[in-house]
Design a protein around this motif. Structure first.
Motif, PDB file in Angstrom:
ATOM      1  N   SER A 105       0.825  -1.214   0.000  1.00 44.19           N
ATOM      2  CA  SER A 105       0.000   0.000   0.000  1.00 44.19           C
ATOM      3  C   SER A 105       0.854   1.257   0.000  1.00 44.19           C
ATOM      4  CB  SER A 105      -0.923   0.006   1.226  1.00 44.19           C
ATOM      5  OG  SER A 105      -0.168  -0.009   2.430  1.00 44.19           O
ATOM      6  N   SER A 134      -1.703  -3.349   3.144  1.00 45.56           N
ATOM      7  CA  SER A 134      -1.061  -2.605   4.213  1.00 45.56           C
ATOM      8  C   SER A 134      -0.105  -3.549   4.941  1.00 45.56           C
ATOM      9  CB  SER A 134      -2.126  -2.048   5.160  1.00 45.56           C
ATOM     10  OG  SER A 134      -1.545  -1.268   6.165  1.00 45.56           O
ATOM     11  N   LEU A 191      -5.370  -3.143  -6.157  1.00 45.09           N
ATOM     12  CA  LEU A 191      -6.246  -3.414  -5.026  1.00 45.09           C
ATOM     13  C   LEU A 191      -5.522  -3.117  -3.714  1.00 45.09           C
ATOM     14  CD1 LEU A 191      -7.678  -6.849  -6.247  1.00 45.09           C
ATOM     15  CD2 LEU A 191      -8.713  -4.584  -6.536  1.00 45.09           C
ATOM     16  N   VAL A 192      -5.955  -2.094  -3.006  1.00 51.54           N
ATOM     17  CA  VAL A 192      -5.379  -1.753  -1.710  1.00 51.54           C
ATOM     18  C   VAL A 192      -6.132  -2.537  -0.638  1.00 51.54           C
ATOM     19  CG1 VAL A 192      -4.928   0.084  -0.043  1.00 51.54           C
ATOM     20  CG2 VAL A 192      -4.652   0.524  -2.495  1.00 51.54           C
ATOM     21  N   THR A 194      -6.664  -3.639   3.385  1.00 49.85           N
ATOM     22  CA  THR A 194      -6.447  -3.306   4.793  1.00 49.85           C
ATOM     23  C   THR A 194      -7.341  -4.172   5.662  1.00 49.85           C
ATOM     24  OG1 THR A 194      -8.199  -1.665   5.130  1.00 49.85           O
ATOM     25  CG2 THR A 194      -6.156  -0.879   4.094  1.00 49.85           C
ATOM     26  N   GLU A 256      -0.716   6.112   5.925  1.00 49.60           N
ATOM     27  CA  GLU A 256      -1.413   4.817   5.948  1.00 49.60           C
ATOM     28  C   GLU A 256      -2.660   4.828   6.830  1.00 49.60           C
ATOM     29  OE1 GLU A 256      -0.749   1.986   4.181  1.00 49.60           O
ATOM     30  OE2 GLU A 256       0.719   3.169   3.087  1.00 49.60           O
ATOM     31  N   ARG A 258      -5.916   4.730   6.870  1.00 51.20           N
ATOM     32  CA  ARG A 258      -7.076   4.476   6.017  1.00 51.20           C
ATOM     33  C   ARG A 258      -7.492   3.022   6.143  1.00 51.20           C
ATOM     34  NH1 ARG A 258      -4.187   4.184   0.000  1.00 51.20           N
ATOM     35  NH2 ARG A 258      -2.295   3.137   0.718  1.00 51.20           N
ATOM     36  N   THR A 259      -8.728   2.760   5.770  1.00 48.26           N
ATOM     37  CA  THR A 259      -9.202   1.397   5.596  1.00 48.26           C
ATOM     38  C   THR A 259      -9.939   1.331   4.262  1.00 48.26           C
ATOM     39  OG1 THR A 259     -11.287   1.843   6.769  1.00 48.26           O
ATOM     40  CG2 THR A 259      -9.448   0.953   8.064  1.00 48.26           C
ATOM     41  N   THR A 260     -10.000   0.135   3.678  1.00 44.72           N
ATOM     42  CA  THR A 260     -10.698  -0.067   2.413  1.00 44.72           C
ATOM     43  C   THR A 260     -11.684  -1.226   2.551  1.00 44.72           C
ATOM     44  OG1 THR A 260      -9.160  -1.712   1.483  1.00 44.72           O
ATOM     45  CG2 THR A 260      -8.587   0.631   1.197  1.00 44.72           C
ATOM     46  N   ASP A 261     -12.589  -1.333   1.591  1.00 39.60           N
ATOM     47  CA  ASP A 261     -13.562  -2.431   1.589  1.00 39.60           C
ATOM     48  C   ASP A 261     -13.153  -3.542   0.632  1.00 39.60           C
ATOM     49  OD1 ASP A 261     -14.006  -1.306  -0.906  1.00 39.60           O
ATOM     50  OD2 ASP A 261     -16.189  -1.209  -0.703  1.00 39.60           O
ATOM     51  N   THR A 262     -11.890  -3.569   0.208  1.00 40.13           N
ATOM     52  CA  THR A 262     -11.467  -4.488  -0.846  1.00 40.13           C
ATOM     53  C   THR A 262     -11.642  -5.949  -0.456  1.00 40.13           C
ATOM     54  OG1 THR A 262      -9.826  -2.858  -1.546  1.00 40.13           O
ATOM     55  CG2 THR A 262      -9.592  -5.082  -2.405  1.00 40.13           C
ATOM     56  N   ARG A 265     -15.280  -6.808  -0.595  1.00 44.28           N
ATOM     57  CA  ARG A 265     -15.799  -6.713  -1.962  1.00 44.28           C
ATOM     58  C   ARG A 265     -15.340  -7.890  -2.826  1.00 44.28           C
ATOM     59  NH1 ARG A 265     -13.218  -3.762  -5.647  1.00 44.28           N
ATOM     60  NH2 ARG A 265     -12.176  -2.562  -3.998  1.00 44.28           N
TER      61      ARG A 265
END
Length: 286
Positions: A105, A134, A191-192, A194, A256, A258-262, A265
């Motif tokens: 990331s 991450s 694709l990030v 976390t 850094e 942050r959070t993602t929904d990857t 998803r």
């Protein structure tokens, strides 16, 4: 929906994400060629194969008969493109159709280290993905320097200050990698990944203390102190130690946080949180 079963070459197959990705592929019914420098037969059902990024004589034999590859860059190399790009050109020439790259990331397309491989990948393969996780939760439970110093001294060192990181479980990285390698349509995306929370290292230390019952201390260093620590304690080359210490400094500045929904998803389930992983990986082996 998955593509027709093929044979996946998994580089770094004895490592943190490679071993999990290989196991996930086998569980999904895919053939796996597990690549490592020793060709260790550590995963039942996988075909072990000798592979060394720095030995081109091992590349063709590892690639022959495969149609997709999970790429784990050579660890500790500040310029992995020098060995990875010739390998990828050869892979394409031998008929490889899909490539999934493990990046970070903290490293954008075209950035330092593996960023150049990231930039080149879409031009080599129609089916591709770049996973940019991450920092790994397993840094505190496995063989990483943080875990080793925790066991030896009861603490770990960073130059991140109060910066937060969306630490991610290696199991979740592997679950995304399996989907990227096997879904009918490759993500063709960056694709990030976390976990569900962005945590300070003081928060990490508190969870470790509570779950394990052993005091864990986050030792705050300066950039220079962290660079020297990485050189001394981990034996890293000065250039790579400086790069990693610089990443810590960026984290302190919020890079850094942050959070993602990857993970949700791509896999359809929520990512694991840090406490869950520490409990799972601290449990005695039956």
């Amino acid at each position: 929906m998955t593509s027709s079963p093929g044979t996946a070459l998994v580089t770094g197959a004895t490592g943190t994400t490679g071993s999990r990705t290989a196991a996930g592929l086998l569980a999904a019914g895919h053939r796996v060629r597990a690549a490592s420098r020793t060709a260790a037969a550590t995963l039942p059902g996988a075909e072990p194969v000798r592979f060394d990024w720095y030995d081109p004589d091992t590349h063709d034999a590892a690639l022959t008969g495969t149609d997709r590859v999970y790429l784990v860059p050579p660890p500790g190399d500040p310029d992995p493109a020098a060995v990875m790009l010739p390998f990828l050109h050869r892979a394409r020439a031998l008929g490889l159709r899909r490539a999934v790259l493990l990046s970070s990331s903290a490293v954008p397309e075209g950035g330092p280290a593996v960023g150049e491989v990231h930039r080149t990948l879409p031009g080599l393969f129609d089916a591709w993905a770049v996973l940019r996780p991450s920092w790994f939760m397993q840094n505190f439970t496995g063989t990483h320097l943080h875990a080793a110093t925790l066991r030896e001294t009861g603490g770990f060192s960073t130059a991140t200050g109060d910066g937060r990181i969306g630490y991610v479980d290696a199991d979740d990285i592997a679950a995304v990698a399996v989907r990227a390698l096997t879904d009918a349509h490759a993500p063709r995306a960056d694709l990030v990944l976390t976990g569900p929370q962005a945590l300070r290292h003081d928060d990490i230390a508190a969870v470790l203390t509570e779950v394990t019952g052993r005091p864990a201390v986050h030792r705050r260093l300066t950039y220079e102190g962290m660079r020297d620590h990485l050189e001394r304690a981990a034996g890293m080359p000065p250039e790579f130690a400086a790069l990693l210490a610089g990443l810590d400094r960026a984290i302190a500045d919020g890079a850094e946080d942050r959070t993602t929904d990857t993970v949700r998803r791509v896999t359809g389930r929520a990512p694991n949180d840090f406490r869950t992983v520490v409990v799972r990986e601290s449990a005695p082996v039956p």
